[in-house]
Write an enzyme that holds these catalytic residues in place. Structure first.
Site, short mmCIF file in Angstrom:
data_model
loop_
_atom_site.label_atom_id
_atom_site.label_comp_id
_atom_site.label_asym_id
_atom_site.label_seq_id
_atom_site.Cartn_x
_atom_site.Cartn_y
_atom_site.Cartn_z
N SER A 185 27.31 23.36 -13.20
CA SER A 185 28.34 24.34 -13.55
C SER A 185 27.91 25.69 -13.01
CB SER A 185 28.53 24.40 -15.05
OG SER A 185 27.42 25.06 -15.61
N GLU A 235 33.68 11.86 7.46
CA GLU A 235 35.06 12.03 7.90
C GLU A 235 35.78 13.06 7.03
OE1 GLU A 235 37.14 8.31 8.36
OE2 GLU A 235 35.34 7.37 9.15
#
Lengths: 457, 439
Positions: A147, A264
């Protein structure tokens, strides 16, 4: 065999990770009935010769007991969460050599995590990273779960990212970062988030922002749908983040007609190097509880398609339809055909704003293995200019404190004050990058090349 | 005479598997007559010490992918199949090319091309007489297109007198890959330099054909590959030139295509397009089939339904009221089935179909052996203006993307600069312009 190493840093990161490992195990169990040591399993787990088995603890009907080790580095500067995790049903997944903990915590101070604990534990972290990497056959990437609001996850987590960049330069670095909500209970979170954001900008290949508020909204909606809440409050939210990771890596781990590797994703979704923050949305959500869901009403593919791109299902609170889509990946799981996806796209495209130089900005992926308990699912990852608004809100909250130099002394004792100024600049620039996008490449500004000849067609 | 197939990338491997399946089916169906002839082209018998288990014959193929899953799926022996891939005829790596042409070409190219050449050489040496090399790939991805381009260049140096026929699958317009406009143009630029002919098949046309002609409501990629395999097999299986000798593989085919160095793009059309279930209930007649095929050539259509019948060829295209039609540089017409040797192909010799300077544009081959259970079937391999159409669309797309400098850094990371991309766009413009001039 292609492996991924998960770096779970800080309290939030570890809690998400707990849920993630649980769901990952459940997914593999559902996929192969008998938990098999196949290629897809080995991307997240090391099949070792450990002493205890985790499968029984989760109530999975995996016949044989297989000693699995998570490919993970567990870091927290407090002991609480880690020791709780070790005592829990997932404890058998981790070994002492994978962990790093301290007793005093980072005091919600990014600078302490980054500039104190970072250098202090550099060697130990490196040793653990190398050990994990050496166990891999062909390491594909690192996932950082953390976080931004606290001290350890944001400070030490981003320190780890820069370490990875130096030590493993060719390996992809994905960050799953929980952004603090407006009413965060940590008063220094605006500073922490901003400083961490600058690091993410520089050292991550791809960032998947998650917003507490958005996660909470979805989790509440799901709970309400079920009638009556069960489990711990953060359980539903953490499970959302965990599902995101599973869906994202599914076309790489399992077979399908249209495979998508992690590299990709970066190639297709990052048109400009600094704009690598991807908005994620998905549908349907897995039921939070462990028991199999009702076979009740399943949404049709088209409903699912619409939902995955709708505002309500985004893991960040933004207005995707008001921003500009630079690129978008649609990763489907289950029995889905290319035609289905293309049909969905053609229906949706007129309602979206897309970059004029990229009129059909979609990357498709299909994985034959559905998620556990659902017949199909769709994950959309979008490089959308609307995330700029999130950064703007973040910067505003920071500026409010910074103008009066509130809490600044906590930071200055560990780091030079100029660095804070520099981070502020970097983030302003990023916001500027996103906000100027729509204007700089308007269709009319570009010379539209005419198609040559071939008038008979 | 034999043909060695090189399957590159996920798409290439899937198409290759379909192709060998179609061919193996044809061979089984013929049961003796010409089967041995066919067999020799695509398969080689498995040497003795391996026999007794698994397939009796191995495909003359080399499988290459920078990722494992597609090749692993192809190598997995299908139940009851009469053929298989040789276990050591494949090369895979772990991490894929990430849709990045530059990664395939600049990083994997130098690293793995020698290994692929070795594998190909082994297959070539196993053939008594090599008819040529067929390469299968897609234009959009990173491995088939980028690494494929590097491999083709390497093979061209290694086997300078061998003929290379390339079959490239063109992506959907709506995009499977966002950087496809760069990838396809780079592929085109390099393939036109290193191959003798390139057959383009568009995914969108294949998809429409599956939906409308083959009655597949939700076509999957294997269905699309099936159409490609059917079309390829229909020209590659042996047939005789009218009144003469057998058309020797690839060399005859390429001569029939014109062999013009500036016109290497070709397209493949076939009739009839039928779902397998309705073959038994269809009546065939040569005039109807050929009439449709001719109109497909004139309109540049891939599908035999919904043709624009108003387009008619005329030698005087300068008249503006006349709708211009698709002109072909040259064509190879293959007829298969009963009465194929005597069917009237007069309509294809119309000089208006071809440029006036072309002396011998049409080659007709035929065989009485039926194909794909159809009593009669015909296919047309031609080098025509419509072939450049996909490149023209992609070039428009790439130009505006390049103007925004989008994605350029991804290519730069592997050593391909802005100027290389610009060059690829220019070379596509050139190809498109040349095809436009045919008219």
């Amino acid at each position: 065999m292609r492996e991924l190493i998960t770096l779970q840093v800080g309290q939030c990161g570890n809690q998400i990770a707990c849920k993630f490992w649980e769901l990952a195990l459940r997914e593999h169990a559902a996929q192969s009935k008998r938990l098999q040591a196949d290629d897809s399993l080995s991307s997240f787990f090391e099949v070792g010769d450990g002493k205890s088995s985790v499968t029984s603890g989760l109530g999975l009907h995996g016949g044989q007991h297989m000693p699995l080790k998570a490919r993970a580095i567990v870091v927290d500067m407090e002991e609480g969460v880690i020791s709780e995790m070790l005592k829990g049903k997932l404890g058998g997944l981790f070994e002492q050599q994978q962990m790093l903990s301290d007793v005093s915590g980072s005091g919600n101070n990014w600078a302490q995590g980054h500039h104190v604990y970072g250098p202090q534990y550099h060697q130990k972290l490196l040793q653990r990273l190398r050990r994990a990497a050496e166990a891999c056959d062909s390491l594909q990437g690192f996932f950082l779960l953390h976080s931004l609001g606290g001290g350890t996850g944001s400070g030490l987590g981003t320190y780890l990212l820069s370490m990875l960049q130096d030590e493993f330069p060719g390996i992809l670095r994905f960050a799953c970062s929980v952004f603090p909500s407006d009413d965060d209970d940590v008063v220094t979170s605006p500073y922490n988030a901003l400083l961490a954001l600058q690091q993410l900008l520089e050292h991550a290949d791809c960032v998947l922002p998650l917003e507490n508020q958005a996660l909470q909204d979805i989790a509440t909606r799901l709970e309400a749908g079920k009638g009556g809440s069960a489990g711990r409050p953060f359980d539903g939210m953490n499970s959302l983040a965990a599902q995101l990771l599973l869906h994202l890596t599914a076309p790489m781990r399992f077979e399908g007609p249209l495979n998508v590797d992690l590299n990709e994703i970066t190639t297709n979704l990052v048109p400009f190097p600094r704009r690598h923050f991807l908005l994620s949305g998905m549908a349907p959500f897995q039921p939070p509880s462990a028991r199999p869901s009702h076979p009740g009403i399943m949404p049709s593919f088209d409903q699912m398609f619409g939902a995955a791109l709708s505002r309500d299902n985004q893991l960040v609170r933004v207005q995707p339809k008001q921003g500009m889509y630079l690129a978008c990946a649609l990763l489907a799981r289950g029995n889905v055909s290319v035609g289905d996806l293309n049909r969905g796209i053609s229906r949706l495209l007129p309602t979206l704003q897309v970059a004029p130089w990229n009129p059909e900005p979609f990357k498709l992926g299909i994985c034959a293995t559905p998620p556990a308990g659902l017949p199909m699912s769709l994950l959309s990852l979008a490089n959308n200019s609307c995330v700029g608004a999130t950064f703007e809100r973040m910067h505003e909250r920071f500026a409010k404190l910074y103008r009066r130099r509130v809490f600044l002394h906590h930071y200055v004792q560990y780091m030079p004050a100029e660095d804070i100024q520099a981070a502020s600049h970097a983030v302003t620039e990023l916001i500027h990058d996103y906000s100027t996008l729509p204007r700089c490449y308007l269709a009319s500004d570009l010379p539209q090349p005419k198609p040559l000849g071939l008038s008979f067609l | 005479m034999s043909l060695v197939t090189l399957q590159l990338g996920q798409c290439g491997n899937q198409v290759g598997t379909s192709l060998f399946n179609v061919v193996a089916d044809e061979i089984n169906r013929q049961n003796g007559v010409l089967a041995e002839d066919f067999q020799e082209v695509f398969f080689r018998p498995v040497s003795d010490r391996h026999s007794g288990q698994g397939a009796q014959q191995h495909a003359r193929a080399v499988l290459v992918d920078m990722e494992q899953k597609a090749v692993a799926a192809a190598l997995r022996p299908a139940r009851g199949a009469s053929w298989g891939y040789a276990p050591c005829s494949s090369l895979t790596q772990q991490s894929g090319s990430g849709n990045n042409w530059a990664r395939g070409y600049c990083e994997y190219g130098p690293k793995h091309t020698p290994d692929v050449i070795d594998l190909v050489r082994r297959e070539v040496e196993a053939a008594d007489y090599l008819g040529g090399i067929l390469t299968l790939q897609s234009a959009a991805g990173g491995t088939g297109s980028g690494f494929g381009a590097a491999v083709m260049e390497g093979l061209r140096d290694e086997l300078p007198s061998t003929l290379f026929l390339n079959h490239t699958v063109w992506p959907f317009d709506s995009g499977e890959v966002i950087v496809q406009s760069y990838n396809t143009l780079l592929t085109l630029q390099h393939l036109t330099a290193s191959c003798d002919a390139i057959i383009l098949a568009e995914n969108s046309a294949l998809h429409r054909t599956c939906q409308r002609m083959l009655n597949i409501a939700r076509p999957s990629l294997p269905d699309l590959n099936g159409v490609i395999a059917h079309d390829l097999a229909s020209v590659l299986l042996p047939a005789k030139v009218r009144g003469g000798r057998r058309l020797s593989l690839l060399s005859g085919l390429l001569v029939a295509l014109g062999g013009h160095p500036a016109y290497k793009l070709a397209s493949l059309q076939s009739v009839p397009q039928l779902p397998a279930s309705s073959v038994d209930f269809t009546s065939f007649a040569w005039p109807g089939l050929l009439k449709r095929l001719r109109q497909m050539l004139i309109t540049g259509a891939f599908m035999e339904e919904g043709l624009d019948w108003s387009a008619t060829p005329s030698p005087h295209q300068q008249h503006t009221w006349q709708r211009p039609h698709n002109k072909a540089l040259s064509a190879l017409l293959t007829l298969r089935g009963s009465g194929a040797s005597t069917a009237d192909t007069h309509s294809f010799t119309d000089p208006a179909l071809f440029p006036s300077w072309q002396a011998e544009p049409l080659t007709v081959t035929s065989t009485s052996v039926p194909f794909a259970r159809c009593e009669m079937s015909a296919s047309l391999l031609s080098c025509n203006q419509a072939c450049a159409q996909p490149a023209a669309r992609m070039q428009t797309r790439a130009t505006s993307m390049l103007a925004a400098r989008a994605y350029v850094h991804q290519y730069e990371a592997f050593g391909l600069g802005l100027s290389d991309l610009q060059e690829a766009v220019c070379s596509a413009t050139e190809v498109v312009g040349r095809y436009a001039m045919l008219g």
